[in-house]
Design a protein around this motif. Structure first.
Motif, PDB file in Angstrom:
ATOM      1  N   LYS A 114       0.664  -1.396  -0.005  1.00 57.95           N
ATOM      2  CA  LYS A 114      -0.099   0.160   0.108  1.00 57.95           C
ATOM      3  C   LYS A 114       0.986   1.269   0.005  1.00 57.95           C
ATOM      4  CE  LYS A 114      -3.537  -2.729   2.523  1.00 57.95           C
ATOM      5  NZ  LYS A 114      -4.622  -2.776   3.335  1.00 57.95           N
ATOM      6  N   THR A 153      -4.414   6.470  -0.905  1.00 54.67           N
ATOM      7  CA  THR A 153      -3.947   5.222  -1.032  1.00 54.67           C
ATOM      8  C   THR A 153      -3.928   4.371  -2.228  1.00 54.67           C
ATOM      9  OG1 THR A 153      -4.865   5.277   1.120  1.00 54.67           O
ATOM     10  CG2 THR A 153      -3.684   2.924   0.422  1.00 54.67           C
ATOM     11  N   SER A 154      -2.694   3.765  -2.681  1.00 52.94           N
ATOM     12  CA  SER A 154      -3.131   2.735  -3.891  1.00 52.94           C
ATOM     13  C   SER A 154      -2.588   1.301  -3.247  1.00 52.94           C
ATOM     14  CB  SER A 154      -2.447   3.358  -5.078  1.00 52.94           C
ATOM     15  OG  SER A 154      -0.944   3.453  -4.840  1.00 52.94           O
ATOM     16  N   ARG A 155      -3.279   0.305  -3.426  1.00 53.60           N
ATOM     17  CA  ARG A 155      -2.714  -0.941  -3.009  1.00 53.60           C
ATOM     18  C   ARG A 155      -2.975  -1.896  -4.047  1.00 53.60           C
ATOM     19  NH1 ARG A 155      -8.584  -2.555   0.594  1.00 53.60           N
ATOM     20  NH2 ARG A 155      -9.645  -2.465  -1.168  1.00 53.60           N
ATOM     21  N   ARG A 156      -2.043  -2.858  -4.055  1.00 51.90           N
ATOM     22  CA  ARG A 156      -1.898  -4.206  -5.047  1.00 51.90           C
ATOM     23  C   ARG A 156      -1.430  -5.249  -4.171  1.00 51.90           C
ATOM     24  NH1 ARG A 156       2.840  -0.812  -5.653  1.00 51.90           N
ATOM     25  NH2 ARG A 156       1.350   0.884  -5.835  1.00 51.90           N
ATOM     26  N   ARG A 172      -2.529   5.874 -10.957  1.00 54.13           N
ATOM     27  CA  ARG A 172      -2.157   6.371  -9.748  1.00 54.13           C
ATOM     28  C   ARG A 172      -2.363   7.903  -9.602  1.00 54.13           C
ATOM     29  NH1 ARG A 172       2.803   2.484  -9.770  1.00 54.13           N
ATOM     30  NH2 ARG A 172       1.314   0.319  -9.712  1.00 54.13           N
ATOM     31  N   ALA A 180      -6.051   9.143  -9.953  1.00 55.01           N
ATOM     32  CA  ALA A 180      -6.470   8.803  -8.630  1.00 55.01           C
ATOM     33  C   ALA A 180      -5.822   9.962  -7.628  1.00 55.01           C
ATOM     34  CB  ALA A 180      -5.957   7.517  -8.019  1.00 55.01           C
ATOM     35  N   LEU A 229      -7.157   3.825  -4.805  1.00 56.45           N
ATOM     36  CA  LEU A 229      -7.154   3.098  -5.697  1.00 56.45           C
ATOM     37  C   LEU A 229      -6.690   1.691  -5.500  1.00 56.45           C
ATOM     38  CD1 LEU A 229      -6.969   3.229  -9.078  1.00 56.45           C
ATOM     39  CD2 LEU A 229      -4.545   3.318  -8.887  1.00 56.45           C
ATOM     40  N   SER A 230      -7.369   0.702  -6.106  1.00 53.55           N
ATOM     41  CA  SER A 230      -7.040  -0.653  -5.941  1.00 53.55           C
ATOM     42  C   SER A 230      -6.410  -1.271  -7.365  1.00 53.55           C
ATOM     43  CB  SER A 230      -8.055  -1.403  -5.427  1.00 53.55           C
ATOM     44  OG  SER A 230      -8.668  -1.119  -4.091  1.00 53.55           O
ATOM     45  N   GLU A 231      -5.624  -2.146  -7.373  1.00 59.11           N
ATOM     46  CA  GLU A 231      -4.833  -2.242  -8.464  1.00 59.11           C
ATOM     47  C   GLU A 231      -5.058  -3.860  -8.737  1.00 59.11           C
ATOM     48  OE1 GLU A 231      -1.003  -0.680  -8.531  1.00 59.11           O
ATOM     49  OE2 GLU A 231      -1.523   1.059  -7.786  1.00 59.11           O
TER      50      GLU A 231
END
Lengths: 575, 575
Positions: free
Chosen positions: A203, A569-572, B513, B516, B523-525
């Motif tokens: 994250k 937040t960006s999450r993977r 990203r 977003a 963001l969910s990737e």
């Protein structure tokens, strides 16, 4: 696994690393910290500094402020500053084209955002250091716009304002550093065979500013009151438009010039800081607040526009930080150092002729009088002794002007002239007239020493309004208990930036602390030396509380900075 | 020197010290942390727990909620909850007398304020632990008010909501602990002989709450969305009035009952937490917001009242934290796990029939189609495959209801019935009808599987409004570039709680990203497994960003808690 975002690097990071560490520690502990010496002594700033400051100041006079010509504009200028000491400054400032200026601010945002909080903090510190190098020039600019006396102009307009700026930078930095850049989040789990099979995600937390911020300056403390908002917004990534008070432009023009110079040298867009000057009465602040680009506003000034801001800007989703006005209060119960107490109070009333948002106005004294180390004093006696102390401090014109400065506007002069009328209407008595002081150098300066009016606690209609300037009210109460109750009630309803108490009785001091907590105002207890109720120290004293109507924010707590940026937040999944 | 204030002690401090330390660390690192097991398995909560929960729930039905009879009131009751699964609950709740209730809340404040943040946090944790012990009862209450399926009611209404509560407690605790209780401030100086003579002052920092806080609950997540505001206000010292949605009172009645019980046992006033139930359509929220006692409001619900709140309450100086509505967006570019992506998306659309504020609505797919590990799919093919995935997930009624739950209100049912009309008006096409599902147990439940409408990106008039419930829009764009631009534009203007992207191209992910961050949405990737875009994890994922119109705050960052209390300084010289 995707590599984490690269950590921004910048030469200024190393330059200011130690200073930022020291400031971080001071803010966390609220201990004493000052980056910039407050003494204008040649031993500190050098033998040439004072003279060079005058020269630099005088070079501005009578000229357009060319260093801001690179702002978007059509070549038109505004400017009509007149020194409260008399002379017309004759400086004009390029008018900012709002469409192009605000577009430029927005365009400058992404690179500043992506530079990250540490680089932004280092660049801000460099800006403040460079402003510090111009402190004598700034002192002259502040003196001849606010009417502050010289030493105060130097200190409050220079190092003290700069320390507050550093405080805002570090508060904003620390707040952003509390959010990790990235984390691998691992949730325990098991697969169908019962073997550990955690869910793992990377994250990334990206800090984004709100948008374009506006700082609305005031006449009396053009730098001290503008810097916290300016630097809090800047360090959190928001481009800033500075709208100075039309009668106190020069100090903020110098500030904006330095900021733009440093930003450009550091590889950023000058449009991150812009000056939006206006002619007196133009209403530019409102025009700016109504622009969709403006999403954060810091305001210091009168309650009229301040309340409009709180009501209207807040309703449009704009974050608003205000400092308006209030009725600062002193409760006198007893003292074991009458001389010290009177001297301290007299100084607080005298400094800058009471034109500080923190200067005391209402002094509650019980009708039964005050026990002191010089015996019991009746209500009237106490008033006479305080008047005498003011007289001693301000009796000599040449010395008095070094404390009083000059009156900043007609409202202040009118207040100073109204003591007799106020006393008559309130059924009270003038204890001390506001004396006219002749300035030995500036014949046109209107200089006034503090006056005192005694009145009864029942006349709330008079003393619960701010009477800005050299006017103190001695309010006769039934008892200290009533004084404290009145303090809590009036501050809760009308606001205050400061409160003070004099008592030798621990129970009274405890009750005063409770009253201050209930009212939401900071309390100074038994000040008899060289610390005054009007003064707050960066990093340690909060200026304002945000807990009463005088101000909705404080310099500088977490609430002042935490909402100026947001976290995306960006999450993977990661293996 | 005056002794510093005594540190409050309380038996619960030790009970919860370790838990608070663990939670502090998790919040700082945003790592995985959960205090309460999310599995309703008998192995976790015990063999008897599920049955006892049903029994406890059923004991409420058809009766006045007597455990709140000690709130101020005149004996009158309200209550008209009807389970989305059919049965009328028949529970009534004592009406709160606002004058007496708010006076009681105010009267309870000083002792709670003076207990200090650590004691408050420990008491809050005890409340949440006790709520956890009633998780099965709560699951039934949430299921029969929100219409969530049972397992979701247990998880989202129980442990997940409780974890969010702990997060809010710890966020508020940490924020308060950043302010030292007291400091001796020492400013260097010299006396007239040049010897060191520092100025020393003791400064005490007292934390004071804002006043009485209001939490306005919603129908769909009565506990999950109420707990962050409730516990953030409570831990910072503010008494709280909980105004539940009239169709989802029971879960918050249980919550308030437990809170009051624990508060009383811990030696505090029950009036610190009160329930203010209302009949449907009574408008009690507005009445409460207009009371002068209410100074903090947390709101989850529709944008109409949310916007009124932001405009009006904020203008009255009330702190307002809102979560309203938005258009959650998914950008599909490419995938190397088509089966996983479709399964994940289908689940996100299916869960609770899309009645989550985080459920996806707009799925942008380029007209040129999508590259996948199963070959290239055209726009229409992708739609068919997603429809098929939804069909597989929801084809069996008995299994489907365990994911879909029941529709919560007529608006949702009407939306589900409108796909043909929407497609016609938008010049689009129904890709999948919202199937009517028969509940095997509750014949009166209206259960609907998700439907899909394909339309063109030009029809912003249709897809930029929230269409709450089981409706997804497949939006045909010119390219992924346009999809991302549209994501940024629509979210900036209309808000969103979530966004997701599917792409195998790092450049697209980078651009996503940036989009977003520009839009201010998390963001969910490439979610293809058991994490869904609708879900956020306490302590790690921020819920909402506060950076777009869907919500002005986030669970839980510093900005959510820092302004709920203020700091009052008192200072005095010390030797």
């Amino acid at each position: 696994m995707i590599a984490p975002a690269t950590t921004p690097t910048h030469p200024l990071l190393e330059t200011h690393a130690t200073a930022l560490d020291e400031a971080r520690a001071a803010l966390a502990g609220r201990t004493w910290f000052s980056r910039y010496p407050e003494s204008p002594s040649p031993r500190v700033y050098g033998e040439e500094a004072a003279g060079a400051g005058v020269t630099a100041h005088e070079a501005h006079l009578g000229h357009p402020y060319a260093a801001l010509d690179d702002q978007p504009g059509d070549g038109s200028h505004v400017g009509g500053e007149v020194s409260p000491y008399g002379p017309r400054l004759g400086v004009t400032y390029p008018v900012l084209d709002l469409d192009r200026g605000l577009a430029a601010a927005r365009a400058a945002l992404p690179a500043w955002r992506d530079a990250g909080p540490q680089v932004r903090a280092a660049v801000c510190l460099e800006i403040i250091d460079r402003i510090n190098a111009r402190s004598f020039e700034m002192a002259n600019a502040v003196m001849h716009t606010s009417g502050q006396p010289f030493v105060m102009s130097f200190q409050a307009g220079g190092p003290h304002a700069q320390d507050r700026a550093v405080e805002a930078v570090v508060a904003g930095l620390v707040e952003q550093e509390r959010v990790p850049t990235s984390v691998v989040w691992e949730k325990p789990g098991r697969d169908r065979q019962g073997n550990p099979a955690p869910t793992r995600m990377q994250k990334d937390y990206r800090l984004v500013p709100r948008g374009v911020a506006l700082v609305i300056g005031c006449n009396t403390f053009p730098t001290w009151n503008a810097y916290p908002g300016l630097f809090a917004s800047l360090v959190t990534g928001n481009p800033v438009v500075v709208k100075p008070h039309p009668r106190a432009v020069l100090p903020l023009a110098v500030t904006v010039e330095v900021a733009r110079e440093v930003l450009a040298e550091a590889g950023f867009d000058r449009a991150l800081v812009q000056l939006a000057p206006e002619a007196d009465g133009e209403g530019l602040a409102r025009t700016l607040v109504e622009r969709p680009e403006i999403v954060v506003v810091d305001y210091t000034g009168g309650p009229g526009f301040g309340s409009w801001l709180e009501e209207n800007a807040a309703a449009n989703g704009i974050l608003v930080y205000t400092e308006k006005a209030g009725v600062n209060t002193v409760v006198v119960d007893s003292t074991d150092d009458l001389r010290g107490a009177l001297g301290n109070l007299a100084f607080s009333l005298t400094l800058y002729s009471g034109q500080m948002c923190t200067a005391p106005q209402n002094i509650y004294v019980p009708e039964g009088g005050v026990d002191t180390d010089e015996g019991h004093l009746g209500f009237d006696e106490f008033g006479e002794r305080l008047a005498a102390a003011i007289g001693r401090l301000t009796g000599d014109d040449a010395k008095a002007v070094e404390l009083l400065g000059a009156t900043v506007n007609d409202q202040v002069r009118s207040n100073a002239d109204s003591l007799g009328r106020i006393a008559d209407e309130a059924g009270g008595r003038v204890v001390l007239e506001s004396r006219r002081v002749t300035h030995p150098t500036f014949a046109d300066a209107v200089v006034r020493a503090p006056g005192l009016v005694a009145l009864d606690v029942s006349r709330e209609d008079v003393y619960t309004q701010e009477c800005f300037g050299p006017v103190g009210f001695l309010v006769r109460t039934a008892s200290t208990e009533q004084s404290l109750a009145q303090l809590a009630d009036t501050v809760r309803e009308h606001g205050a930036m400061t409160a003070a108490v004099y008592s030798t009785d621990e129970r009274v001091l405890d009750a005063a602390r409770d009253a201050a907590a209930d009212a939401g105002v900071a309390l100074s207890e038994n000040l008899t030396g060289q610390v005054f109720v009007n003064q707050t120290a960066a990093f340690s004293d909060l200026h304002g509380t945000g807990a009463n109507p005088a101000a909705n924010a404080a310099y500088t707590d977490a609430a002042f900075v935490a909402n100026r940026f947001r976290v995306i937040t960006s999450r993977r999944h990661v293996a």
